[in-house]
Design a protein around this motif. Structure first.
Motif, PDB file in Angstrom:
ATOM      1  N   ASN A 111       0.981  -1.171   0.092  1.00  0.00           N
ATOM      2  CA  ASN A 111      -0.239  -0.191   0.119  1.00  0.00           C
ATOM      3  C   ASN A 111       0.867   1.544  -0.629  1.00  0.00           C
ATOM      4  OD1 ASN A 111      -2.495  -1.854   0.430  1.00  0.00           O
ATOM      5  ND2 ASN A 111      -2.638  -1.323   2.374  1.00  0.00           N
ATOM      6  N   LYS A 112       0.660   2.093  -0.831  1.00  0.00           N
ATOM      7  CA  LYS A 112       1.675   3.146  -0.826  1.00  0.00           C
ATOM      8  C   LYS A 112       1.958   4.464   0.187  1.00  0.00           C
ATOM      9  CE  LYS A 112       1.608   7.053  -4.442  1.00  0.00           C
ATOM     10  NZ  LYS A 112       1.784   8.196  -3.109  1.00  0.00           N
ATOM     11  N   ASP A 113      -0.286   4.294   1.243  1.00  0.00           N
ATOM     12  CA  ASP A 113       0.270   5.069   1.565  1.00  0.00           C
ATOM     13  C   ASP A 113       0.565   4.668   2.864  1.00  0.00           C
ATOM     14  OD1 ASP A 113      -1.738   3.160   2.574  1.00  0.00           O
ATOM     15  OD2 ASP A 113      -3.951   4.251   3.004  1.00  0.00           O
ATOM     16  N   GLU A 114       1.468   3.553   3.653  1.00  0.00           N
ATOM     17  CA  GLU A 114       2.124   2.646   4.262  1.00  0.00           C
ATOM     18  C   GLU A 114       3.209   2.991   3.769  1.00  0.00           C
ATOM     19  OE1 GLU A 114       0.268  -0.677   6.262  1.00  0.00           O
ATOM     20  OE2 GLU A 114      -1.296  -0.635   4.881  1.00  0.00           O
ATOM     21  N   ASN A 115       3.681   3.238   2.498  1.00  0.00           N
ATOM     22  CA  ASN A 115       4.965   3.458   2.454  1.00  0.00           C
ATOM     23  C   ASN A 115       5.516   4.628   2.292  1.00  0.00           C
ATOM     24  OD1 ASN A 115       4.937   0.156   3.151  1.00  0.00           O
ATOM     25  ND2 ASN A 115       4.016  -0.597   0.920  1.00  0.00           N
ATOM     26  N   LEU A 116       5.251   4.778   0.085  1.00  0.00           N
ATOM     27  CA  LEU A 116       5.897   5.782  -0.504  1.00  0.00           C
ATOM     28  C   LEU A 116       5.247   7.272   0.528  1.00  0.00           C
ATOM     29  CD1 LEU A 116       8.273   7.328  -1.938  1.00  0.00           C
ATOM     30  CD2 LEU A 116       6.023   6.728  -3.900  1.00  0.00           C
ATOM     31  N   ASP A 117       4.418   7.195   0.791  1.00  0.00           N
ATOM     32  CA  ASP A 117       3.716   8.502   1.218  1.00  0.00           C
ATOM     33  C   ASP A 117       3.975   8.983   2.912  1.00  0.00           C
ATOM     34  OD1 ASP A 117       2.009   8.722  -0.707  1.00  0.00           O
ATOM     35  OD2 ASP A 117       0.597   8.308   0.278  1.00  0.00           O
ATOM     36  N   ASN A 118       4.437   7.509   3.690  1.00  0.00           N
ATOM     37  CA  ASN A 118       5.417   7.729   4.607  1.00  0.00           C
ATOM     38  C   ASN A 118       6.729   8.488   4.798  1.00  0.00           C
ATOM     39  OD1 ASN A 118       3.043   7.144   6.881  1.00  0.00           O
ATOM     40  ND2 ASN A 118       4.196   4.768   7.601  1.00  0.00           N
ATOM     41  N   VAL A 119       6.697   7.719   3.782  1.00  0.00           N
ATOM     42  CA  VAL A 119       8.367   8.424   3.602  1.00  0.00           C
ATOM     43  C   VAL A 119       8.786   9.616   3.498  1.00  0.00           C
ATOM     44  CG1 VAL A 119      10.552   8.254   2.369  1.00  0.00           C
ATOM     45  CG2 VAL A 119       9.442   6.013   2.743  1.00  0.00           C
ATOM     46  N   GLU A 120       7.792   9.922   2.314  1.00  0.00           N
ATOM     47  CA  GLU A 120       7.972  11.541   2.193  1.00  0.00           C
ATOM     48  C   GLU A 120       7.226  12.211   2.483  1.00  0.00           C
ATOM     49  OE1 GLU A 120       5.696  11.425  -1.902  1.00  0.00           O
ATOM     50  OE2 GLU A 120       6.767  11.113  -2.622  1.00  0.00           O
ATOM     51  N   TRP A 121       6.464  11.668   4.062  1.00  0.00           N
ATOM     52  CA  TRP A 121       6.102  12.629   5.118  1.00  0.00           C
ATOM     53  C   TRP A 121       6.729  13.033   6.329  1.00  0.00           C
ATOM     54  CZ3 TRP A 121       6.468  10.253   9.755  1.00  0.00           C
ATOM     55  CH2 TRP A 121       6.156  11.331  11.116  1.00  0.00           C
ATOM     56  N   PHE A 122       8.268  11.691   6.346  1.00  0.00           N
ATOM     57  CA  PHE A 122       8.543  12.038   6.811  1.00  0.00           C
ATOM     58  C   PHE A 122      10.479  12.830   6.521  1.00  0.00           C
ATOM     59  CE2 PHE A 122      13.252  10.435   8.639  1.00  0.00           C
ATOM     60  CZ  PHE A 122      12.603  10.405   9.717  1.00  0.00           C
ATOM     61  N   VAL A 123      10.641  12.735   5.440  1.00  0.00           N
ATOM     62  CA  VAL A 123      11.581  13.633   4.921  1.00  0.00           C
ATOM     63  C   VAL A 123      10.898  15.682   4.907  1.00  0.00           C
ATOM     64  CG1 VAL A 123      13.256  11.998   3.400  1.00  0.00           C
ATOM     65  CG2 VAL A 123      11.076  13.113   2.222  1.00  0.00           C
ATOM     66  N   ARG A 124      10.128  15.629   4.690  1.00  0.00           N
ATOM     67  CA  ARG A 124       9.523  17.004   4.953  1.00  0.00           C
ATOM     68  C   ARG A 124       9.387  17.232   6.517  1.00  0.00           C
ATOM     69  NH1 ARG A 124       4.453  15.197   2.089  1.00  0.00           N
ATOM     70  NH2 ARG A 124       3.724  15.115   3.347  1.00  0.00           N
ATOM     71  N   ASN A 125       9.429  16.519   7.006  1.00  0.00           N
ATOM     72  CA  ASN A 125       9.595  16.645   8.620  1.00  0.00           C
ATOM     73  C   ASN A 125      10.433  16.411   8.896  1.00  0.00           C
ATOM     74  OD1 ASN A 125       6.564  17.537   9.371  1.00  0.00           O
ATOM     75  ND2 ASN A 125       6.145  15.868   8.070  1.00  0.00           N
ATOM     76  N   PHE A 126      11.421  15.797   8.710  1.00  0.00           N
ATOM     77  CA  PHE A 126      12.171  15.654   9.697  1.00  0.00           C
ATOM     78  C   PHE A 126      13.918  15.280   9.176  1.00  0.00           C
ATOM     79  CE2 PHE A 126       9.658  13.309  11.178  1.00  0.00           C
ATOM     80  CZ  PHE A 126       8.768  13.579  12.935  1.00  0.00           C
ATOM     81  N   PRO A 127      15.346  15.622   9.841  1.00  0.00           N
ATOM     82  CA  PRO A 127      15.929  16.332   9.102  1.00  0.00           C
ATOM     83  C   PRO A 127      16.998  14.827   8.320  1.00  0.00           C
ATOM     84  CG  PRO A 127      16.475  15.887  11.157  1.00  0.00           C
ATOM     85  CD  PRO A 127      15.621  15.823  11.046  1.00  0.00           C
ATOM     86  N   PHE A 128      16.116  14.102   7.670  1.00  0.00           N
ATOM     87  CA  PHE A 128      17.102  13.101   6.520  1.00  0.00           C
ATOM     88  C   PHE A 128      16.219  13.038   5.005  1.00  0.00           C
ATOM     89  CE2 PHE A 128      16.270  11.333  10.778  1.00  0.00           C
ATOM     90  CZ  PHE A 128      17.389  10.383  11.101  1.00  0.00           C
ATOM     91  N   GLN A 129      17.520  12.449   4.516  1.00  0.00           N
ATOM     92  CA  GLN A 129      17.225  12.663   2.908  1.00  0.00           C
ATOM     93  C   GLN A 129      17.500  11.087   2.600  1.00  0.00           C
ATOM     94  OE1 GLN A 129      20.394  14.915   1.348  1.00  0.00           O
ATOM     95  NE2 GLN A 129      21.893  13.895   1.216  1.00  0.00           N
ATOM     96  N   LEU A 130      15.963  11.071   1.450  1.00  0.00           N
ATOM     97  CA  LEU A 130      16.186   9.692   1.181  1.00  0.00           C
ATOM     98  C   LEU A 130      18.366   8.803   0.191  1.00  0.00           C
ATOM     99  CD1 LEU A 130      13.274   9.525  -0.417  1.00  0.00           C
ATOM    100  CD2 LEU A 130      14.334   7.574   0.639  1.00  0.00           C
ATOM    101  N   GLU A 131      18.308   8.493   0.500  1.00  0.00           N
ATOM    102  CA  GLU A 131      19.844   7.822  -0.429  1.00  0.00           C
ATOM    103  C   GLU A 131      19.521   6.625  -1.338  1.00  0.00           C
ATOM    104  OE1 GLU A 131      24.162   8.451   2.146  1.00  0.00           O
ATOM    105  OE2 GLU A 131      23.096   7.248   2.344  1.00  0.00           O
ATOM    106  N   SER A 132      20.118   6.364  -2.327  1.00  0.00           N
ATOM    107  CA  SER A 132      20.357   5.327  -3.418  1.00  0.00           C
ATOM    108  C   SER A 132      20.680   3.983  -2.365  1.00  0.00           C
ATOM    109  CB  SER A 132      21.041   6.122  -4.375  1.00  0.00           C
ATOM    110  OG  SER A 132      21.144   4.534  -5.520  1.00  0.00           O
ATOM    111  N   ILE A 133      19.939   3.570  -3.077  1.00  0.00           N
ATOM    112  CA  ILE A 133      19.991   1.517  -3.258  1.00  0.00           C
ATOM    113  C   ILE A 133      20.406   1.198  -3.564  1.00  0.00           C
ATOM    114  CG2 ILE A 133      18.538   1.812  -1.022  1.00  0.00           C
ATOM    115  CD1 ILE A 133      16.461   0.156  -2.465  1.00  0.00           C
ATOM    116  N   GLU A 134      20.733   1.370  -4.986  1.00  0.00           N
ATOM    117  CA  GLU A 134      21.067   0.792  -6.256  1.00  0.00           C
ATOM    118  C   GLU A 134      22.390  -0.532  -5.738  1.00  0.00           C
ATOM    119  OE1 GLU A 134      20.659   1.341 -11.221  1.00  0.00           O
ATOM    120  OE2 GLU A 134      22.102   2.629 -10.061  1.00  0.00           O
ATOM    121  N   LYS A 135      23.629   0.550  -5.378  1.00  0.00           N
ATOM    122  CA  LYS A 135      24.629  -0.323  -5.127  1.00  0.00           C
ATOM    123  C   LYS A 135      24.057  -1.516  -4.421  1.00  0.00           C
ATOM    124  CE  LYS A 135      26.877   3.065  -1.961  1.00  0.00           C
ATOM    125  NZ  LYS A 135      27.814   3.531  -1.531  1.00  0.00           N
ATOM    126  N   TYR A 136      23.635  -1.400  -3.514  1.00  0.00           N
ATOM    127  CA  TYR A 136      23.338  -2.469  -2.707  1.00  0.00           C
ATOM    128  C   TYR A 136      22.202  -3.977  -3.240  1.00  0.00           C
ATOM    129  CZ  TYR A 136      24.928   1.182   0.516  1.00  0.00           C
ATOM    130  OH  TYR A 136      25.432   2.502   0.557  1.00  0.00           O
TER     131      TYR A 136
END
Length: 458
Positions: free
Chosen positions: A395-420
């Protein structure tokens, strides 16, 4: 349950009672089935397999079975006595999906069992409904697809309508159809992770071969194996000896995207039964420390059982509410793993009762809980440390929507996971820092993961 019951009750009756506990009283299918089979220790392997197939199959196909019953019964399923509707459901499952027993025998056994359990007056009703269904050889729900595609998916894949409507807003019709179909794959097997501290995958394959356990290599990483024929996990000596642990390949990816380094301090905040905690402990190769936390003493006991079995000494389990801030942990962790309570709709192939018990209201409450926990546990991450957020849902609202909410409100940023991640995992979002695994597209459970870096204070 007593040993006497093992002698006096047949396999169909045992399956009936298991299903009543699950469908009418809300017990969990995977735990109740395992517990019951252990209680009936005198059962043959064939009987145990029959009960497992009958229980799991009836749960998987519940809405389809109800469609058939409602099509041929003057009394609708919802109006029936719990024992009668459950007995009809498991009998219709046998008629439609199991070939081992002749239709006439299925009908006769259902009538006998109804009489034995105090419903002899309904023998004619039971017999009539089942024999009419047995005579109907046409898959009569297929015509629904042309006039009501959602109704067709609901009946054909036994999944509540609200879930399908939700997924169709997020995925294409064919993707949803494939996702629903994947829950019925018969050769699913059990995915396990090799304990690299005691053996290599090749060594474990040889050990399993000597135990007459068929195993195949995983799809996405070298430390995963799929076990294909065994009676119970506890009966496998290699399991008892700590040579492997049960873990889906999707879950193993959490260890890889965490990018564990020697000496890291890792907190897993909702850890039971400990798969991810144990994996990162293994990746640390004896260094560092893993704190595996969960809400109840029972859940912590499950983690401790696995720690003892696998023999790691750089991991400890403790009882802690992830919603409550642990002041001593603030700013201490190199990595926080937050695999949080979720709707679980990515694992309905393994736990089919989840899809009937989840509601839109419960799912909305889970989103609130996920955000509450993220608000708390993100404080444990060091500056420039890593937070891994994951769920076993689609479910998008439990997943990506939560991440987008989180980075808007806390000092975090997404990092690429491609190499892992393995190259054979198809996704356009790995560089963006997250991955949604979808049954029917990926050969795993439905699973979401994101890697977030805590920003350095200026």
């Amino acid at each position: 349950m007593t040993d006497t019951k093992v002698v006096t009750r047949n396999t169909r009756e045992i399956a009936l009672d298991i299903l009543i506990e699950i469908l009418e009283k809300g017990d969990f299918s995977h735990t109740l089935l395992n517990r019951t089979l252990k209680t009936y220790s005198d059962l043959t392997k064939q009987d145990r397999s029959f009960i497992t197939r009958l229980v799991e199959g009836t749960l998987e196909r519940l809405l389809t079975l109800d469609f058939y019953i409602n099509s041929y019964s003057s009394v609708k399923v919802g109006k029936m006595k719990p024992l009668i509707r459950t007995l009809l459901r498991l009998s219709v499952y046998q008629l439609k999906y199991m070939d081992q027993v002749p239709d006439s025998a299925v009908c006769n056994e259902a009538v006998k069992l109804a009489g034995k359990r105090g419903f002899k007056s309904l023998s004619g009703f039971m017999n009539g409904v089942l024999r009419n269904i047995a005579r109907n050889t046409k898959e009569d729900y297929h015509s629904l697809e042309q006039k009501d595609r959602i109704g067709y998916l609901e009946v054909a894949y036994s999944t509540p309508r609200w879930m399908i409507e939700k997924w169709l807003k997020e995925y294409s019709y064919e993707t949803v159809k494939g996702m629903l179909a994947a829950q019925f794959e018969e050769s699913r097997g059990t995915t396990v992770r090799v304990n690299q501290s005691v053996n290599t995958p090749e060594e474990l394959l040889e050990i399993l071969k000597k135990e007459n356990i068929a195993a195949a290599k995983g799809i996405y990483n070298d430390t995963a194996l799929k076990l294909l024929n065994y009676e119970t996990m506890d009966a496998i000596k290699a399991f008892s000896d700590g040579r492997f642990t049960v873990q889906d390949e999707s879950s193993m990816l959490i260890g890889f995207i965490s990018d564990v380094k020697a000496g890291d301090y890792i907190i897993d905040v909702c850890a039971a039964p400990g798969g991810k905690s144990l994996h990162v402990a293994d990746l640390l190769k004896g260094s560092g420390k893993v704190d595996a936390r969960d809400l109840t003493e029972y859940k912590v006991s499950l983690i401790n059982e696995n720690i003892a079995r696998l023999g790691y000494d750089n991991i400890e389990a403790c009882c802690m509410d992830a919603k409550e801030l642990d002041e001593e942990s603030v700013g201490k962790a190199d990595i926080v793993i937050a695999d949080l309570p979720c709707s679980g709709l990515g694992v309905i192939g393994k736990k089919p009762d989840i899809k009937y018990n989840m509601t839109e209201e419960k799912q909305k409450e889970l989103i609130k809980l996920q955000r509450e926990i993220l608000t708390t546990v993100s404080q444990y991450v060091k500056e420039e440390g890593t937070l891994i957020y994951s769920t076993c849902t689609v479910n998008k609202d439990e997943n990506l929507d939560n991440v987008e909410w989180f980075v808007r409100n806390f000092p975090f940023q997404l990092e690429s996971i491609e190499k892992y991640l393995p190259e054979n995992i198809s996704s356009d979002t790995k560089q963006m820092g997250y991955l949604q695994l979808i049954p029917g597209i990926h050969n795993t459970d439905g699973f979401f993961m994101a890697r977030l870096k805590k920003l350095k204070c200026l």
